[in-house]
Motif scaffolding. Structure first.
Motif, PDB file in Angstrom:
ATOM      1  N   ASN A 103       0.792  -1.228   0.000  1.00  0.00           N
ATOM      2  CA  ASN A 103       0.000   0.000   0.000  1.00  0.00           C
ATOM      3  C   ASN A 103       0.831   1.288   0.000  1.00  0.00           C
ATOM      4  N   MET A 104       2.136   1.172   0.073  1.00  0.00           N
ATOM      5  CA  MET A 104       3.004   2.355   0.079  1.00  0.00           C
ATOM      6  C   MET A 104       3.534   2.593  -1.331  1.00  0.00           C
ATOM      7  N   PRO A 105       3.702   3.852  -1.701  1.00  0.00           N
ATOM      8  CA  PRO A 105       4.347   4.129  -2.987  1.00  0.00           C
ATOM      9  C   PRO A 105       5.759   3.534  -2.998  1.00  0.00           C
ATOM     10  N   ALA A 106       6.156   2.999  -4.131  1.00  0.00           N
ATOM     11  CA  ALA A 106       7.476   2.377  -4.259  1.00  0.00           C
ATOM     12  C   ALA A 106       8.559   3.360  -3.838  1.00  0.00           C
ATOM     13  N   GLY A 107       9.535   2.854  -3.094  1.00  0.00           N
ATOM     14  CA  GLY A 107      10.653   3.678  -2.671  1.00  0.00           C
ATOM     15  C   GLY A 107      10.408   4.502  -1.419  1.00  0.00           C
ATOM     16  N   THR A 108       9.200   4.439  -0.871  1.00  0.00           N
ATOM     17  CA  THR A 108       8.910   5.202   0.343  1.00  0.00           C
ATOM     18  C   THR A 108       9.757   4.716   1.510  1.00  0.00           C
ATOM     19  N   ILE A 109       9.861   3.404   1.636  1.00  0.00           N
ATOM     20  CA  ILE A 109      10.715   2.801   2.660  1.00  0.00           C
ATOM     21  C   ILE A 109      11.560   1.717   2.004  1.00  0.00           C
ATOM     22  N   SER A 110      12.688   1.410   2.613  1.00  0.00           N
ATOM     23  CA  SER A 110      13.601   0.414   2.069  1.00  0.00           C
ATOM     24  C   SER A 110      12.884  -0.921   1.862  1.00  0.00           C
ATOM     25  N   GLY A 111      13.183  -1.569   0.764  1.00  0.00           N
ATOM     26  CA  GLY A 111      12.555  -2.846   0.453  1.00  0.00           C
ATOM     27  C   GLY A 111      13.137  -4.023   1.218  1.00  0.00           C
ATOM     28  N   SER A 112      14.168  -3.788   2.008  1.00  0.00           N
ATOM     29  CA  SER A 112      14.816  -4.902   2.692  1.00  0.00           C
ATOM     30  C   SER A 112      13.879  -5.626   3.661  1.00  0.00           C
ATOM     31  N   PHE A 113      13.027  -4.876   4.360  1.00  0.00           N
ATOM     32  CA  PHE A 113      12.124  -5.540   5.307  1.00  0.00           C
ATOM     33  C   PHE A 113      11.053  -6.355   4.586  1.00  0.00           C
ATOM     34  N   LEU A 114      10.669  -5.943   3.400  1.00  0.00           N
ATOM     35  CA  LEU A 114       9.714  -6.726   2.617  1.00  0.00           C
ATOM     36  C   LEU A 114      10.325  -8.082   2.279  1.00  0.00           C
ATOM     37  N   LYS A 115      11.546  -8.079   1.798  1.00  0.00           N
ATOM     38  CA  LYS A 115      12.215  -9.340   1.444  1.00  0.00           C
ATOM     39  C   LYS A 115      12.384 -10.236   2.667  1.00  0.00           C
ATOM     40  N   MET A 116      12.773  -9.621   3.786  1.00  0.00           N
ATOM     41  CA  MET A 116      12.966 -10.412   5.006  1.00  0.00           C
ATOM     42  C   MET A 116      11.636 -10.934   5.542  1.00  0.00           C
ATOM     43  N   ALA A 117      10.573 -10.138   5.442  1.00  0.00           N
ATOM     44  CA  ALA A 117       9.257 -10.592   5.908  1.00  0.00           C
ATOM     45  C   ALA A 117       8.774 -11.759   5.053  1.00  0.00           C
ATOM     46  N   GLU A 118       8.947 -11.645   3.754  1.00  0.00           N
ATOM     47  CA  GLU A 118       8.542 -12.751   2.870  1.00  0.00           C
ATOM     48  C   GLU A 118       9.362 -14.005   3.163  1.00  0.00           C
ATOM     49  N   SER A 119      10.632 -13.820   3.433  1.00  0.00           N
ATOM     50  CA  SER A 119      11.492 -14.961   3.777  1.00  0.00           C
ATOM     51  C   SER A 119      11.048 -15.604   5.088  1.00  0.00           C
ATOM     52  N   ASP A 120      10.729 -14.780   6.082  1.00  0.00           N
ATOM     53  CA  ASP A 120      10.265 -15.326   7.360  1.00  0.00           C
ATOM     54  C   ASP A 120       8.911 -16.017   7.217  1.00  0.00           C
ATOM     55  N   LEU A 121       8.039 -15.481   6.379  1.00  0.00           N
ATOM     56  CA  LEU A 121       6.745 -16.142   6.145  1.00  0.00           C
ATOM     57  C   LEU A 121       6.952 -17.543   5.591  1.00  0.00           C
ATOM     58  N   GLU A 122       7.960 -17.707   4.755  1.00  0.00           N
ATOM     59  CA  GLU A 122       8.248 -19.035   4.188  1.00  0.00           C
ATOM     60  C   GLU A 122       8.755 -20.014   5.241  1.00  0.00           C
ATOM     61  N   LYS A 123       9.256 -19.525   6.354  1.00  0.00           N
ATOM     62  CA  LYS A 123       9.744 -20.389   7.433  1.00  0.00           C
ATOM     63  C   LYS A 123       8.601 -20.957   8.267  1.00  0.00           C
ATOM     64  N   ILE A 124       7.437 -20.334   8.179  1.00  0.00           N
ATOM     65  CA  ILE A 124       6.293 -20.804   8.946  1.00  0.00           C
ATOM     66  C   ILE A 124       5.802 -22.098   8.307  1.00  0.00           C
ATOM     67  N   PRO A 125       5.676 -23.176   9.094  1.00  0.00           N
ATOM     68  CA  PRO A 125       5.346 -24.486   8.521  1.00  0.00           C
ATOM     69  C   PRO A 125       4.178 -24.489   7.529  1.00  0.00           C
ATOM     70  N   ALA A 126       3.109 -23.768   7.790  1.00  0.00           N
ATOM     71  CA  ALA A 126       1.960 -23.765   6.883  1.00  0.00           C
ATOM     72  C   ALA A 126       2.285 -23.088   5.561  1.00  0.00           C
ATOM     73  N   HIS A 127       3.335 -22.269   5.504  1.00  0.00           N
ATOM     74  CA  HIS A 127       3.693 -21.532   4.297  1.00  0.00           C
ATOM     75  C   HIS A 127       4.797 -22.195   3.495  1.00  0.00           C
ATOM     76  N   LYS A 128       5.432 -23.221   4.059  1.00  0.00           N
ATOM     77  CA  LYS A 128       6.524 -23.850   3.342  1.00  0.00           C
ATOM     78  C   LYS A 128       5.986 -24.525   2.081  1.00  0.00           C
ATOM     79  N   PRO A 129       6.655 -24.288   0.941  1.00  0.00           N
ATOM     80  CA  PRO A 129       6.204 -24.923  -0.284  1.00  0.00           C
ATOM     81  C   PRO A 129       6.352 -26.438  -0.167  1.00  0.00           C
ATOM     82  N   LYS A 130       5.360 -27.141  -0.647  1.00  0.00           N
ATOM     83  CA  LYS A 130       5.400 -28.608  -0.608  1.00  0.00           C
ATOM     84  C   LYS A 130       6.243 -29.083  -1.788  1.00  0.00           C
TER      85      LYS A 130
END
Length: 134
Positions: A103-130
């Motif tokens: 919901n934020m315009p691109a470049g408003t905040i560093s994208g590093s937390f987005l990448k890390m959040a997506e990576s952490d979501l993948e660590k959650i057992p229900a989100h791990k790709p089968k």
């Protein structure tokens, strides 16, 4: 006499325990965002994730109008929960971080937390790709 000494000692120990508990309200109001962030990181580095969570909560509550500070506090909170395998606590926070980026315009905040959040979501057992073999 022994019973009353024990009772006094127990009451003293309990009162010391509760008086030393850190809460958001007990974090000094004059602490700046960088100070709160530093205290949170130092607390976590010293092994006190509970204190770190309090400082991150104070950071989000007090400086949440700054998108960078809010996202930092929320991501770091979720990341502590990920490290402790508290998936149910981490997941909604990580989803919130991803939603903020959407919901934020691109470049408003560093994208590093987005990448890390997506990576952490993948660590959650229900989100791990089968895998295909399952």
């Amino acid at each position: 006499m022994k019973h009353s000494r024990f009772t006094c000692a127990a009451l003293l120990a309990v009162s010391l325990f509760f008086s030393s508990c850190l809460t958001v309200d007990s974090v000094p109001q004059e602490m700046t965002a960088p100070e709160l962030l530093r205290e949170a990181q130092n607390s976590y580095d010293k092994g006190s994730s509970r204190k770190a969570l309090v400082y991150y909560q104070a950071l989000a509550e007090r400086y949440g109008s700054d998108a960078t500070m809010y996202v930092t506090a929320r991501y770091e909170t979720a990341h502590i929960y990920i490290k402790k395998h508290k998936w149910a606590k981490a997941e909604p926070i990580l989803q919130e971080v991803v939603e903020i980026y959407r919901n934020m315009p691109a470049g408003t905040i560093s994208g590093s937390f987005l990448k890390m959040a997506e990576s952490d979501l993948e660590k959650i057992p229900a989100h791990k790709p089968k895998s295909d073999s399952q």
